[in-house]
Design a protein around this motif. Structure first.
Motif, PDB file in Angstrom:
ATOM      1  N   LEU A 212       0.880  -1.205   0.152  1.00 16.31           N
ATOM      2  CA  LEU A 212      -0.063   0.033   0.021  1.00 16.31           C
ATOM      3  C   LEU A 212       0.799   1.521  -0.060  1.00 16.31           C
ATOM      4  CD1 LEU A 212      -3.031   1.338   0.219  1.00 16.31           C
ATOM      5  CD2 LEU A 212      -2.513   1.099   2.760  1.00 16.31           C
ATOM      6  N   TYR A 277      -1.884  13.674   2.076  1.00 19.07           N
ATOM      7  CA  TYR A 277      -3.017  12.534   1.755  1.00 19.07           C
ATOM      8  C   TYR A 277      -4.179  13.273   1.903  1.00 19.07           C
ATOM      9  CZ  TYR A 277      -6.050   8.743   0.704  1.00 19.07           C
ATOM     10  OH  TYR A 277      -6.763   7.778   0.184  1.00 19.07           O
ATOM     11  N   LYS A 279      -8.702  12.523   0.597  1.00 16.88           N
ATOM     12  CA  LYS A 279      -9.856  11.571   0.080  1.00 16.88           C
ATOM     13  C   LYS A 279      -9.886  11.886  -1.773  1.00 16.88           C
ATOM     14  CE  LYS A 279     -13.167  11.073   3.814  1.00 16.88           C
ATOM     15  NZ  LYS A 279     -14.451  11.393   4.081  1.00 16.88           N
ATOM     16  N   LYS A 281      -7.402  10.301  -3.346  1.00 15.73           N
ATOM     17  CA  LYS A 281      -6.070  10.061  -3.878  1.00 15.73           C
ATOM     18  C   LYS A 281      -5.680   8.595  -3.776  1.00 15.73           C
ATOM     19  CE  LYS A 281      -4.444  14.854  -2.945  1.00 15.73           C
ATOM     20  NZ  LYS A 281      -3.302  15.449  -2.428  1.00 15.73           N
ATOM     21  N   ALA A 282      -6.569   7.960  -3.200  1.00 15.17           N
ATOM     22  CA  ALA A 282      -6.209   6.562  -3.050  1.00 15.17           C
ATOM     23  C   ALA A 282      -5.568   5.608  -4.208  1.00 15.17           C
ATOM     24  CB  ALA A 282      -7.398   5.704  -2.472  1.00 15.17           C
ATOM     25  N   GLY A 283      -5.896   6.108  -5.422  1.00 19.45           N
ATOM     26  CA  GLY A 283      -5.393   5.386  -6.449  1.00 19.45           C
ATOM     27  C   GLY A 283      -4.564   6.206  -7.124  1.00 19.45           C
ATOM     28  N   LYS A 284      -3.807   7.250  -6.494  1.00 14.98           N
ATOM     29  CA  LYS A 284      -2.710   7.817  -7.148  1.00 14.98           C
ATOM     30  C   LYS A 284      -1.257   7.540  -6.574  1.00 14.98           C
ATOM     31  CE  LYS A 284      -5.509  11.915  -8.154  1.00 14.98           C
ATOM     32  NZ  LYS A 284      -5.650  13.513  -8.119  1.00 14.98           N
ATOM     33  N   THR A 285      -0.280   7.816  -7.275  1.00 22.47           N
ATOM     34  CA  THR A 285       0.887   7.570  -6.658  1.00 22.47           C
ATOM     35  C   THR A 285       1.466   8.744  -6.087  1.00 22.47           C
ATOM     36  OG1 THR A 285       1.537   6.079  -8.535  1.00 22.47           O
ATOM     37  CG2 THR A 285       3.293   7.080  -7.292  1.00 22.47           C
ATOM     38  N   LYS A 291       6.682   2.338  -0.285  1.00 24.04           N
ATOM     39  CA  LYS A 291       5.680   1.311  -0.402  1.00 24.04           C
ATOM     40  C   LYS A 291       6.423   0.044   0.115  1.00 24.04           C
ATOM     41  CE  LYS A 291       4.472  -0.841  -4.143  1.00 24.04           C
ATOM     42  NZ  LYS A 291       3.836  -0.906  -5.615  1.00 24.04           N
TER      43      LYS A 291
END
Length: 344
Positions: A212, A277, A279, A281-285, A291
């Motif tokens: 993650l 971070y 909301k 942005k979960a799918g962004k790098t 990680k």
């Protein structure tokens, strides 16, 4: 008598240190806290308005724009360069040098031969006469000082020249590279710079998951330029050394990890390093982060974040220039857990 021997004598007979007070003609002798001698740093703190200052021999430091708090610390040069361990600066008027040396000669503890040589040099005109009293108010006797914290450094023994006279508005002898100048003041101020510790804000905070992406950023309000000004009021010269954060390097604490960017170095972007971070942005790098590729198990991974600070100085009648960049970092423990999946 060798200068190194002269230093040891100072512990028995304290030297009067010149301190600038309210005007160029106002002086005071002091031995702060009874510590130090003629070739050791002597300090005394004070407040001038909202400025926090302290003196070290003839040098006055203004740390009012320095980093503060329990977590601050000195930067470490990224090169082999270090600030001077000793330097020469004004210390005595003619009367003060006479007051300091005469009791030593009268005690006879230094030996007749050396006492005679000293009297010839400073009293009998070879080359100085009567401690240069005819030049009183037109210059100062200079002596060596040891930079605070460098007392045990072998380089502190490099300043071994005996007392020498420098007339007002004249440069010290060219064969004394350790003589104080604006650039020298900037280097000494470098050693006084304090910057905040580097604890990254992380999302997820405290505990993250394997594979993650964890976002990392620094509080812009905390990581801002800091500076220290060093001055010699007797000479009316000063220099300000400023440290500015430019990047942070992330070291995950394990080889089983991937950093963002791949180099692990997150540059300053506008007024911040990294990006908080939020909301959506979960799918962004993350532009800055890490990680982890395996769990920390029952332990943690020591994530280390080290900020690089660019160091620049400006001084009296000088545009200044760059000094060696410095770094300062901190380690924080990160828990990494496996993502649990349940099959039905």
């Amino acid at each position: 008598m060798p200068a190194i021997r002269r230093v040891s004598l100072g512990t028995a007979v304290m030297a009067g240190v010149l301190v600038f007070t309210s005007s160029p003609s106002a002086w005071a002798d002091f031995v702060p806290g009874g510590k130090g001698n003629g070739s050791e740093t002597q300090e005394q703190g004070g407040n001038e308005g909202d400025k926090l200052t302290s003196t070290a021999g003839a040098i006055v430091y203004d740390r009012s724009k320095n980093g503060s708090g329990e977590s601050v610390g000195p930067v470490t040069s990224t090169t082999t360069w270090t600030p001077p361990a000793c330097y020469y600066a004004p210390k005595y008027t003619p009367e003060q040098l006479e007051k300091y040396l005469t009791p030593i000669w009268e005690a006879g503890s230094t030996g007749y031969e050396w006492d005679a040589e000293q009297r010839a040099k400073y009293v009998e005109g070879k080359p100085y006469k009567d401690f240069n009293k005819e030049q009183a108010g037109k210059g100062f006797w200079w002596d060596s000082y040891v930079t605070q914290g460098r007392e045990g450094d072998p380089a502190a023994l490099n300043c071994t020249k005996p007392y020498f006279w420098v007339a007002t508005n004249e440069a010290p002898p060219a064969d004394i590279p350790e003589a104080v100048t604006p650039e020298m003041l900037a280097q000494l101020a470098y050693a006084e710079i304090r910057v905040p510790s580097t604890k990254m804000d992380l999302a997820p905070a405290n505990t993250t998951k394997v594979n993650l992406p964890t976002w990392a950023w620094l509080d812009a309000a905390k990581f801002k330029p800091v500076s220290v000004t060093a001055s010699v009021p007797l000479l009316q010269i000063s220099a300000t050394t400023t440290a500015t954060p430019v990047s942070v390097k992330i070291e995950p604490g394990t080889a089983d990890a991937q950093t963002y960017p791949a180099s692990g170095v997150c540059p300053l972007n506008g007024d911040r390093i990294g990006e908080p971070y939020a909301k959506g942005k979960a799918g962004k790098t993350p532009p800055c982060g890490v990680k982890y590729l395996r769990s920390s198990g029952d332990d943690t991974f020591p994530l280390r974040a080290t900020v690089t600070w660019e160091i620049h100085w400006t001084g009296t009648n000088s545009p200044g220039g760059d000094l060696a960049p410095g770094t300062f970092g901190a380690t924080q423990n990160v828990v990494v857990q496996e993502i649990q999946a349940v099959n039905r």
